[in-house]
Scaffold this motif. Structure first.
Motif, short mmCIF file in Angstrom:
data_model
loop_
_atom_site.label_atom_id
_atom_site.label_comp_id
_atom_site.label_asym_id
_atom_site.label_seq_id
_atom_site.Cartn_x
_atom_site.Cartn_y
_atom_site.Cartn_z
N MET A 170 1.69 -7.43 0.85
CA MET A 170 0.63 -8.11 0.10
C MET A 170 0.23 -7.32 -1.15
N LEU A 171 0.16 -6.00 -1.03
CA LEU A 171 -0.21 -5.17 -2.17
C LEU A 171 0.83 -5.30 -3.28
N VAL A 172 2.10 -5.28 -2.91
CA VAL A 172 3.15 -5.44 -3.92
C VAL A 172 3.07 -6.83 -4.56
N GLN A 207 10.16 -3.65 -1.33
CA GLN A 207 9.13 -3.72 -0.30
C GLN A 207 9.52 -4.63 0.87
N PRO A 208 9.96 -5.86 0.62
CA PRO A 208 10.38 -6.69 1.76
C PRO A 208 11.59 -6.10 2.49
N SER A 221 6.66 2.90 3.18
CA SER A 221 6.65 1.70 2.33
C SER A 221 5.24 1.35 1.89
N LEU A 222 4.25 1.58 2.74
CA LEU A 222 2.86 1.33 2.35
C LEU A 222 2.46 2.24 1.19
N PHE A 223 2.78 3.54 1.31
CA PHE A 223 2.41 4.46 0.24
C PHE A 223 3.24 4.22 -1.01
N ALA A 224 4.46 3.74 -0.86
CA ALA A 224 5.25 3.34 -2.04
C ALA A 224 4.56 2.17 -2.74
N SER A 225 4.00 1.26 -1.96
CA SER A 225 3.25 0.13 -2.53
C SER A 225 2.01 0.62 -3.27
N VAL A 226 1.31 1.58 -2.68
CA VAL A 226 0.12 2.14 -3.33
C VAL A 226 0.53 2.86 -4.61
#
Length: 171
Positions: free
Chosen positions: A25-27, A75-76, A114-119
């Motif tokens: 969602m963040l991405v 991300q996906p 992956s979450l921190f990559a999105s951040v």
């Protein structure tokens, strides 16, 4: 090689599932925000940041589109890979006794990374439009390194290797 590995039998926890969805969602929100704001961006945007979060390289605003495309694909893909911990590489031998613990920690590692990559991606996007983004980039980059180290430690612990070598009965 995978034929020798035990199948996954554990159930993914609610927190891990939620973090996986948050990353996607963040991405998605960041890609949309960048596309909406793209016409208003300056022709030159920051493309690299030093350790203090200060922009130290600049490039064309088209680099924003390449970054958006990269994250929209990555991300996906990371989210999907995190659901397949059996196919991942591990720094330890997988056995019947440690497989489920290793798979669970492998899944968690990929989800957190992956979450921190999105951040980090969202922070970089913020840096395209605001000077405050540089500090966020540095914080997200640091967080990415920290969760990676913690994840690797958790995987090694889950293997049982540390318990075996530190046990007084270890020979």
């Amino acid at each position: 090689m995978l034929d020798n590995r035990p199948p996954r039998t554990y159930t993914t926890g609610a927190v891990t599932k939620t973090l996986r969805i948050l990353g996607i969602m963040l991405v998605a929100c960041t890609v949309i925000a960048l596309l909406v704001n793209y016409p208003k961006m300056p022709t030159t945007v920051p493309t690299h940041f030093n350790i203090r979060g200060e922009a130290d390289a600049f490039g064309s605003k088209s680099s924003v589109l390449w970054l958006a495309l990269t994250m929209a694909i990555a991300q996906p893909l990371l989210a999907w890979v995190s659901t397949k911990p059996r196919i991942m590489n591990y720094p330890v031998r997988i056995t019947e006794q440690n497989a489920q613990s290793l798979y669970r920690e492998g899944e968690r590692l990929i989800v957190w990374v992956s979450l921190f990559a999105s951040v980090l991606y969202a922070s970089t996007a913020l840096a395209f439009v605001s000077t405050a983004g540089g500090v966020a980039v540095a914080a997200a980059g640091t967080g990415l390194i920290v969760v990676t180290i913690i994840g690797i430690i958790r995987i090694v612990r889950a293997s049982g290797h540390i318990a075996e070598t530190t046990s007084p009965n270890y020979r």
